[in-house]
Design a protein around this motif. Structure first.
Motif, PDB file in Angstrom:
ATOM      1  N   SER A 109       0.810  -1.217   0.000  1.00 40.09           N
ATOM      2  CA  SER A 109       0.000   0.000   0.000  1.00 40.09           C
ATOM      3  C   SER A 109       0.843   1.267   0.000  1.00 40.09           C
ATOM      4  O   SER A 109       0.340   2.342  -0.306  1.00 40.09           O
ATOM      5  N   GLY A 110       2.111   1.143   0.347  1.00 38.72           N
ATOM      6  CA  GLY A 110       2.963   2.322   0.405  1.00 38.72           C
ATOM      7  C   GLY A 110       2.603   3.258   1.537  1.00 38.72           C
ATOM      8  O   GLY A 110       2.833   4.457   1.447  1.00 38.72           O
ATOM      9  N   GLY A 111       2.034   2.715   2.598  1.00 42.91           N
ATOM     10  CA  GLY A 111       1.621   3.531   3.738  1.00 42.91           C
ATOM     11  C   GLY A 111       2.798   4.071   4.520  1.00 42.91           C
ATOM     12  O   GLY A 111       3.930   3.593   4.416  1.00 42.91           O
ATOM     13  N   ALA A 112       2.541   5.096   5.314  1.00 41.54           N
ATOM     14  CA  ALA A 112       3.578   5.716   6.124  1.00 41.54           C
ATOM     15  C   ALA A 112       3.925   4.824   7.303  1.00 41.54           C
ATOM     16  O   ALA A 112       3.111   4.026   7.767  1.00 41.54           O
ATOM     17  N   GLY A 113       5.127   4.966   7.787  1.00 43.71           N
ATOM     18  CA  GLY A 113       5.558   4.218   8.955  1.00 43.71           C
ATOM     19  C   GLY A 113       6.202   2.894   8.586  1.00 43.71           C
ATOM     20  O   GLY A 113       6.158   2.453   7.440  1.00 43.71           O
ATOM     21  N   ILE A 114       6.831   2.303   9.568  1.00 44.15           N
ATOM     22  CA  ILE A 114       7.501   1.013   9.381  1.00 44.15           C
ATOM     23  C   ILE A 114       6.624  -0.061  10.006  1.00 44.15           C
ATOM     24  O   ILE A 114       6.290   0.007  11.194  1.00 44.15           O
ATOM     25  N   ALA A 115       6.260  -1.034   9.203  1.00 43.07           N
ATOM     26  CA  ALA A 115       5.386  -2.112   9.684  1.00 43.07           C
ATOM     27  C   ALA A 115       6.219  -3.173  10.399  1.00 43.07           C
ATOM     28  O   ALA A 115       7.276  -3.567   9.923  1.00 43.07           O
TER      29      ALA A 115
END
Length: 114
Positions: A50-56
């Protein structure tokens, strides 16, 4: 001659017993930890895609009991420090199968007004 009337009922009983035995064996080996770990790994893949913010991380996920008769767990995963609507939510059934997934930015369906 009357025994012929009972044969379909006996066959149905055997088939239903077999299905119940099969699902019982499947359910016996599934723990909550296994299901949470599986969907935490799915979250890592979904977050990367998804290219979301933060580190999963796997530790971003938590589970709670689901409401309803068919659902077992609701696993919520979101990166630390992100907004509450920036996470993924997986609803899982009693056999560990995915019922529903909510992705970031999706709004839950509104309750119908009758």
């Amino acid at each position: 001659m009357r025994i012929a009337y009972w044969i379909p009922i006996a066959v149905l009983a055997v088939v239903l017993a077999g299905i119940g035995f099969r699902y019982g064996i499947m359910r016996q080996g599934i723990t909550e930890s296994d299901v949470i770990t599986l969907y935490a790994q799915q979250y890592l893949a979904d977050h990367a895609g998804s290219g979301g913010a933060g580190i999963a991380r796997i530790s971003d996920c938590a589970a709670r009991p689901a409401e309803g008769i068919w659902a077992w767990l609701v696993i919520t995963c979101r990166p630390e420090g992100s907004a509450s609507d920036a996470g993924f939510r997986y609803t899982v059934n009693w056999l560990g199968g995915l019922i529903d997934v909510m992705r970031p930015g999706q709004t839950p369906p509104a309750t119908p007004q009758a």
